[in-house]
Enzyme design. Structure first.
Site, short mmCIF file in Angstrom:
data_model
loop_
_atom_site.label_atom_id
_atom_site.label_comp_id
_atom_site.label_asym_id
_atom_site.label_seq_id
_atom_site.Cartn_x
_atom_site.Cartn_y
_atom_site.Cartn_z
N TYR A 34 -50.69 0.77 36.44
CA TYR A 34 -51.19 -0.02 35.30
C TYR A 34 -50.88 0.74 34.01
CZ TYR A 34 -54.26 -1.72 39.12
OH TYR A 34 -54.77 -2.20 40.31
N TRP A 40 -61.77 -3.68 30.20
CA TRP A 40 -62.99 -2.97 30.64
C TRP A 40 -62.67 -1.55 31.08
CZ3 TRP A 40 -66.09 -4.61 35.64
CH2 TRP A 40 -65.25 -4.79 36.73
N ASP A 173 -60.26 -9.03 41.32
CA ASP A 173 -59.19 -10.01 41.44
C ASP A 173 -59.15 -10.82 42.74
OD1 ASP A 173 -58.70 -8.51 39.21
OD2 ASP A 173 -56.75 -7.78 39.83
N GLU A 400 -58.52 4.96 42.88
CA GLU A 400 -58.94 3.68 42.28
C GLU A 400 -60.13 3.09 43.04
OE1 GLU A 400 -55.78 0.82 42.48
OE2 GLU A 400 -56.72 -0.56 41.03
#
Ligand code: 2M8
Length: 431
Positions: A34, A40, A173, A400
């Site tokens: 990313y 956020w 997601d 993550e």
């Protein structure tokens, strides 16, 4: 215990991750996976930065707000043109976004509005009260525009709850909560190319079916110039996400605190807040699950999947202490002995232990619940969850997300929000 002994070493490691992910002014969540600025993620990064370098936290927030639209909307991605084609979808999928600052490139959807709360917390970490007030005063108008924009543009049928129009807006997601829509086999008209599975194993990422819906919705939303009322009739996806709405409520309350500190009137009136809270309970509470659920606006019914989003009300301050405690205990009881809040409850048939938002543990979600429990006075639960979360990172690394059974690190590495929020948990301990 071990976590305490290793606190300063952990903070050193976290600081070097944040510095490495610093792309001059914004913190990429994980630069290969990313590379741009996420909404956020940056709010969480700013909370971590504030402990290490307060001015850097201010810069993070300034770059994020520079992506704001004319009507106050704050998009989910602010693109860095220098990145090139390293992330899909790029800005070419979001034409004509009405940005305030010409030249900014952004996506056309939003993300959970953690930012006002982050600005409140970062401000409280500035001991010089004049400097804090001057900073807050500079941000009050963009924040007011941002928070009110959701009420103006994303509400329907007189309800104050906010409709989320894309799974990416939820931040979770591929949560099984959204399978009702992905299962319908939508596909965009143009070919797309995935970059995520070049970095992370496809088994830990959303499926092609998920991406079919994501890209279909991107085309639909951009094709109607980002105007919800124009595509509401035809979209398969408009939901009251229990986590997003709880985050909005807390953001509104924290923004009112900022306004109060500046001697200004509340940004969101007590009447609106109380109507919002009533609607939140009326639409989203599920008596048999004893948890909040999401609501499908198009089908006018709750989505029957229990996930950690149902605990968002604890962070939002939308429940009292007794209800928070019983919801939290009820969630843990369904976790089959694991204390780390899997993103989807393991007794749900769509639970997948290593696939992204379908089961793994996420540090930012734990952080939201820790701070919510703490604010409600449930100190021992908050401290235990904080401790478990930091220990997980200590054992497994700065990933993550994490396997809820084995604790193995999954997804992107050296992840910014994991680093930033571990710093916050260590530097602002619960008790
Ligand atoms: C993930 O979402 C992006 C799309 O926004 C992606 O998968 O490409 C989510 O975990 C989201 O919550 C997060 O903000 C983003 C960056 O960390 O990655």
């Amino acid at each position: 215990m071990s976590v305490r002994i290793n606190a300063s070493e952990l903070i050193t490691q976290a600081t070097s991750i944040l510095r490495r992910n610093d792309q001059t002014g914004y913190t990429a969540p994980s630069p290969r996976l990313y590379p741009h600025q996420w909404n956020w993620d940056s709010a969480f990064a700013a909370i971590g930065w504030a402990h290490l370098d307060w001015n850097r936290a201010v810069r993070e927030i300034d770059t994020l707000l520079s992506a704001q639209w004319i009507d106050g909307f704050l998009p989910h991605i602010r693109y860095n043109p220098a990145v090139g084609e390293g992330y899909h979808p790029g800005p070419e999928w979001w034409p004509n976004v009405p940005v305030r600052n010409p030249g900014e490139q952004t996506s056309g959807i939003s993300q959970p509005p953690v930012l006002p709360t982050a600005i409140y917390l970062v401000g409280m970490m500035q001991p010089d009260v004049d400097a804090r007030r001057t900073w807050w005063a500079r941000l009050l108008t963009p924040l007011r525009d941002m928070i009110l924009c959701y009420l103006r543009t994303r509400t329907v049928n007189g309800s104050p709850l906010i409709a989320v129009v894309h799974p990416w807006e939820s931040g979770a997601d591929n949560s099984p909560r959204w399978d009702f829509a992905t299962g319908r086999g939508f596909k965009p008209s143009r070919a797309y190319r995935r970059t995520d599975t070049q970095v992370v194993a496809a088994t830990q990422r959303p499926t092609e079916r998920d991406y079919g819906l994501y890209m279909y919705l991107v085309e639909l939303i951009a094709g109607h110039r980002y105007d919800f009322r124009q595509y509401l009739e035809m979209t398969p996806f408009a939901v009251y996400d229990a986590l997003f709405n709880a985050i909005w409520f807390r953001a509104a309350v924290d923004l009112n605190r900022i306004a109060l500190a500046l001697g200004e009137s509340p940004v969101v009136s007590a009447e609106i807040l109380s109507g919002f809270k009533d609607a939140f309970h009326r639409f989203l509470w599920n008596q048999s699950a004893q948890l909040f659920r999401d609501f499908d606006v198009k089908a006018a019914g709750q989505i029957p999947v229990d996930t950690v989003a149902g605990l968002g009300a604890i962070y939002g301050g939308l429940v009292d202490q007794a209800k928070a405690e019983s919801m939290f205990a009820g969630y843990l009881a369904r976790c089959r002995g694991f204390k780390l809040l899997p993103s989807t409850l393991p007794d749900e048939p769509q639970f997948e232990a290593d696939r992204y938002w379908r089961g793994p543990v996420w540090v930012p979600i734990n952080w939201l619940v820790v701070r919510g429990l703490q604010d409600l006075g449930l100190t021992s639960h908050a401290a235990a969850l904080a401790d478990e979360t930091v220990s997980l990172v200590l054992r497994s690394g700065w990933f993550e997300y994490f396997h809820p059974h084995t604790g193995e690190g999954l997804g992107g590495r050296d992840f910014s929000w994991t680093a930033a929020l571990v710093v916050d948990l260590l530097r602002r301990p619960v008790s």
